[in-house]
Design an enzyme around this catalytic site. Structure first.
Site, PDB file in Angstrom:
ATOM      1  N   GLY A  70      41.788 -17.509  44.834  1.00  0.00           N
ATOM      2  CA  GLY A  70      40.919 -18.678  44.882  1.00  0.00           C
ATOM      3  C   GLY A  70      41.241 -19.702  43.805  1.00  0.00           C
ATOM      4  O   GLY A  70      41.206 -20.913  44.049  1.00  0.00           O
ATOM      5  N   THR A  71      41.570 -19.224  42.621  1.00  0.00           N
ATOM      6  CA  THR A  71      41.865 -20.143  41.515  1.00  0.00           C
ATOM      7  C   THR A  71      43.075 -21.006  41.853  1.00  0.00           C
ATOM      8  O   THR A  71      43.053 -22.229  41.666  1.00  0.00           O
ATOM      9  CB  THR A  71      42.126 -19.339  40.224  1.00  0.00           C
ATOM     10  OG1 THR A  71      40.947 -18.580  39.930  1.00  0.00           O
ATOM     11  CG2 THR A  71      42.454 -20.250  39.054  1.00  0.00           C
ATOM     12  N   ASN A 151      28.723 -19.144  43.839  1.00  0.00           N
ATOM     13  CA  ASN A 151      28.929 -17.751  43.457  1.00  0.00           C
ATOM     14  C   ASN A 151      27.746 -17.144  42.709  1.00  0.00           C
ATOM     15  O   ASN A 151      27.520 -15.951  42.770  1.00  0.00           O
ATOM     16  CB  ASN A 151      30.197 -17.605  42.607  1.00  0.00           C
ATOM     17  CG  ASN A 151      30.357 -18.703  41.590  1.00  0.00           C
ATOM     18  OD1 ASN A 151      30.254 -19.893  41.906  1.00  0.00           O
ATOM     19  ND2 ASN A 151      30.606 -18.335  40.348  1.00  0.00           N
ATOM     20  N   GLN A 179      33.194 -18.035  48.338  1.00  0.00           N
ATOM     21  CA  GLN A 179      32.011 -17.173  48.416  1.00  0.00           C
ATOM     22  C   GLN A 179      31.305 -17.223  49.764  1.00  0.00           C
ATOM     23  O   GLN A 179      30.277 -16.573  49.928  1.00  0.00           O
ATOM     24  CB  GLN A 179      31.019 -17.537  47.294  1.00  0.00           C
ATOM     25  CG  GLN A 179      31.515 -17.196  45.903  1.00  0.00           C
ATOM     26  CD  GLN A 179      31.559 -15.695  45.619  1.00  0.00           C
ATOM     27  OE1 GLN A 179      31.078 -14.874  46.396  1.00  0.00           O
ATOM     28  NE2 GLN A 179      32.138 -15.327  44.486  1.00  0.00           N
ATOM     29  N   SER A 199      39.645 -16.604  49.042  1.00  0.00           N
ATOM     30  CA  SER A 199      40.185 -15.577  48.141  1.00  0.00           C
ATOM     31  C   SER A 199      39.985 -14.203  48.765  1.00  0.00           C
ATOM     32  O   SER A 199      38.859 -13.845  49.134  1.00  0.00           O
ATOM     33  CB  SER A 199      39.451 -15.658  46.803  1.00  0.00           C
ATOM     34  OG  SER A 199      39.768 -14.529  46.014  1.00  0.00           O
ATOM     35  N   HIS A 201      40.016 -11.071  47.620  1.00  0.00           N
ATOM     36  CA  HIS A 201      39.252  -9.960  47.011  1.00  0.00           C
ATOM     37  C   HIS A 201      37.745 -10.147  47.093  1.00  0.00           C
ATOM     38  O   HIS A 201      36.985  -9.266  46.713  1.00  0.00           O
ATOM     39  CB  HIS A 201      39.698  -9.703  45.570  1.00  0.00           C
ATOM     40  CG  HIS A 201      39.233 -10.694  44.557  1.00  0.00           C
ATOM     41  ND1 HIS A 201      38.220 -10.410  43.664  1.00  0.00           N
ATOM     42  CD2 HIS A 201      39.630 -11.951  44.271  1.00  0.00           C
ATOM     43  CE1 HIS A 201      38.037 -11.451  42.862  1.00  0.00           C
ATOM     44  NE2 HIS A 201      38.879 -12.404  43.207  1.00  0.00           N
ATOM     45  N   THR A 237      59.026 -15.960  46.483  1.00  0.00           N
ATOM     46  CA  THR A 237      58.980 -14.886  47.473  1.00  0.00           C
ATOM     47  C   THR A 237      57.543 -14.392  47.618  1.00  0.00           C
ATOM     48  O   THR A 237      56.876 -14.114  46.620  1.00  0.00           O
ATOM     49  CB  THR A 237      59.913 -13.728  47.048  1.00  0.00           C
ATOM     50  OG1 THR A 237      61.231 -14.270  46.933  1.00  0.00           O
ATOM     51  CG2 THR A 237      59.906 -12.599  48.053  1.00  0.00           C
ATOM     52  N   CYS A 325      33.597 -14.699  35.092  1.00  0.00           N
ATOM     53  CA  CYS A 325      34.477 -15.302  34.088  1.00  0.00           C
ATOM     54  C   CYS A 325      33.749 -15.583  32.794  1.00  0.00           C
ATOM     55  O   CYS A 325      34.341 -15.592  31.732  1.00  0.00           O
ATOM     56  CB  CYS A 325      35.062 -16.607  34.608  1.00  0.00           C
ATOM     57  SG  CYS A 325      35.471 -16.542  36.343  1.00  0.00           S
TER      58      CYS A 325
HETATM   59  N1  PLP Z   1      35.795 -20.047  43.481  1.00  0.00           N
HETATM   60  C1  PLP Z   1      34.653 -19.337  43.508  1.00  0.00           C
HETATM   61  C2  PLP Z   1      33.408 -19.941  44.060  1.00  0.00           C
HETATM   62  C3  PLP Z   1      34.638 -18.032  43.002  1.00  0.00           C
HETATM   63  O1  PLP Z   1      33.506 -17.327  43.016  1.00  0.00           O
HETATM   64  C4  PLP Z   1      35.837 -17.494  42.469  1.00  0.00           C
HETATM   65  C5  PLP Z   1      35.851 -16.138  41.864  1.00  0.00           C
HETATM   66  O2  PLP Z   1      34.971 -15.771  41.113  1.00  0.00           O
HETATM   67  C6  PLP Z   1      36.988 -18.280  42.482  1.00  0.00           C
HETATM   68  C7  PLP Z   1      36.937 -19.551  42.993  1.00  0.00           C
HETATM   69  C8  PLP Z   1      38.300 -17.767  41.940  1.00  0.00           C
HETATM   70  O3  PLP Z   1      38.877 -16.879  42.848  1.00  0.00           O
HETATM   71  P1  PLP Z   1      39.991 -15.817  42.348  1.00  0.00           P
HETATM   72  O4  PLP Z   1      39.268 -14.757  41.597  1.00  0.00           O
HETATM   73  O5  PLP Z   1      40.592 -15.301  43.630  1.00  0.00           O
HETATM   74  O6  PLP Z   1      40.981 -16.571  41.542  1.00  0.00           O
END
Ligand code: PLP
Length: 387
Positions: A70-71, A151, A179, A199, A201, A237, A325
């Site tokens: 996601g990041t 989130n 989310q 994302s 996970h 890759t 985080c």
């Molecule tokens: N965006 C939101 C709303 C999230 O909750 C998160 C993860 O906590 C992310 C982005 C980041 O995703 P990733 O952990 O896959 O980098």
């Protein structure tokens, strides 16, 4: 019995995902860019995974770019659009005060390079009002980025209305759907967006996997320079086994959403009702707004959230004080702050995020534990009368 109620931080990979990853590790070692048999087998498997992700989003596979989560997807959307539109003279970006740091920090980096950034405030439920957005967007705006579901509190934004506001001024619209995907139906066409982040996970897929959906015709500058993978949009890759796992997670999510029985929402509502009824001084944050069915964020008056988190952990219950985080710091949540909650309330709020493995028995155990755990903490911090 250990009870995991922190699925917005991450989910355990589904059994079928673990198997798909293991199978790909063994059988699909070829490089998807190679023309020989080994490479083409891998490419075919990656294409299938891409088709599964596209299907989950109601999109076309050619519009899906795989990322490392996601990041990266959020950074790619924000930085990639900013750089690609720089030449047009549009130098303004709009977002909201409750975004994930992946969006907020990407915006900050651009601000340091001369971009103008406006963060639209939210109301007391954590919602962005399309009229407030309209006041923020101008003919100078390149991109509006507003998350689909939050989130920390789970509120779902009125994305179609917000996207229309951006488009009316010629700006592109990105939504961070990290989310919401897997929890509620997410269809890019219905949302009316141009870019959408996911994302793996967060919906029972492998960590370090994700995708950015890019509407056909939208141009953005890649973050990584190198090979021609992902149709020239993401060099390097591919992490084949993990992405095969992401595809499997997408298939499972599409299946579960299609046969949705509302079980998770009912469990969340049960937990919430029990807390409100049996623990005095509690309030649900973001409650009246539309929310994803697995999340509830509750303030426990007079209790420090970190202490409650630790006390619950000692009882075998895993919860969170907000975004993963920022845990470990006592910084009040920027989301709850933006909703106008008093500081003491932002510091006494706990997020319970449920997932497919949770049972009624587990929820009842947590509901039974909470009143005495909270009262115990309150009695420890209550000022004692002077003799
Ligand atoms: N965006 C939101 C709303 C999230 O909750 C998160 C993860 O906590 C992310 C982005 C980041 O995703 P990733 O952990 O896959 O980098």
């Amino acid at each position: 019995m250990r009870i995991y109620l922190d699925h917005n931080a991450t989910t355990p990979p589904a059994e079928a995902v673990i198997e798909a990853v293991a199978h790909a590790q063994r059988e699909l070692f070829g490089n998807a860019s190679s023309v020989h048999h080994f490479g083409q087998r891998t490419k075919a498997a990656l294409d299938e995974a891409r088709a599964a992700v596209a299907h989950l989003l109601g999109a076309s596979p050619s519009e899906v770019v795989f990322t490392a989560g996601g990041t990266e997807s959020d950074n790619f959307a924000v930085r990639g659009i900013a750089e690609a539109t720089e030449a047009t003279g549009r130098r303004h970006l709009v977002s909201s005060t409750i975004e994930h740091e992946a969006v907020l920090q990407a915006l900050k980096a651009l601000e340091r390079r001369g971009w103008r950034v406006t963060l639209v405030p939210v109301d007391s439920c954590g919602l962005v009002d399309p009229e407030r957005l309209q006041q923020a967007v101008s003919d100078d705006t390149a991109l509006v980025s507003i998350m689909h579901a939050n989130n920390e509190i789970g509120t779902v934004q009125p994305i179609p209305a917000l996207a229309r506001v951006a488009h009316a001024r010629g700006a592109l619209f990105h939504t961070d759907a990290v989310q919401s995907v897997g929890k509620i139906p997410v269809a890019v066409g219905e949302l009316g967006v141009d870019l959408l982040s996911i994302s793996g996970h967060k919906f029972y897929g492998p960590k370090g996997t994700g995708a950015l959906w890019i509407r056909r015709g939208v141009r953005l500058t890649p973050l990584l320079a190198g090979g021609r993978q992902e149709r020239n949009r993401r060099a390097g890759t591919e992490n084949v086994p993990a992405l095969i796992g992401l595809g499997e997670a997408a298939r499972l999510a599409a299946h579960d959403l299609a046969s949705g029985d509302g079980r998770l929402g009912a469990l969340r509502d049960r937990l919430e009702a029990e807390i409100l009824a049996n623990v005095r001084g509690t309030q649900v944050n973001g409650g009246p707004a539309p929310r994803v069915p697995n999340t509830t964020n509750v303030s426990f008056e007079g209790v420090e959230a970190e202490s409650l988190l630790i006390a619950l952990d000692l009882e075998g219950v895993a919860v969170s004080t907000g975004s993963a985080c920022s845990s470990g710091t006592l910084e009040p949540s920027h989301v709850l702050k933006a909703m106008g909650l008093a500081t003491h309330r932002t510091q006494s709020s706990i997020r319970f995020s449920l997932g497919s493995g949770n049972t009624t028995e587990q929820i009842d155990r947590v509901a039974e534990l909470l009143p005495r755990t909270v009262e115990k903490l309150r009695s420890l911090t209550r000022p004692t009368a002077r003799a």
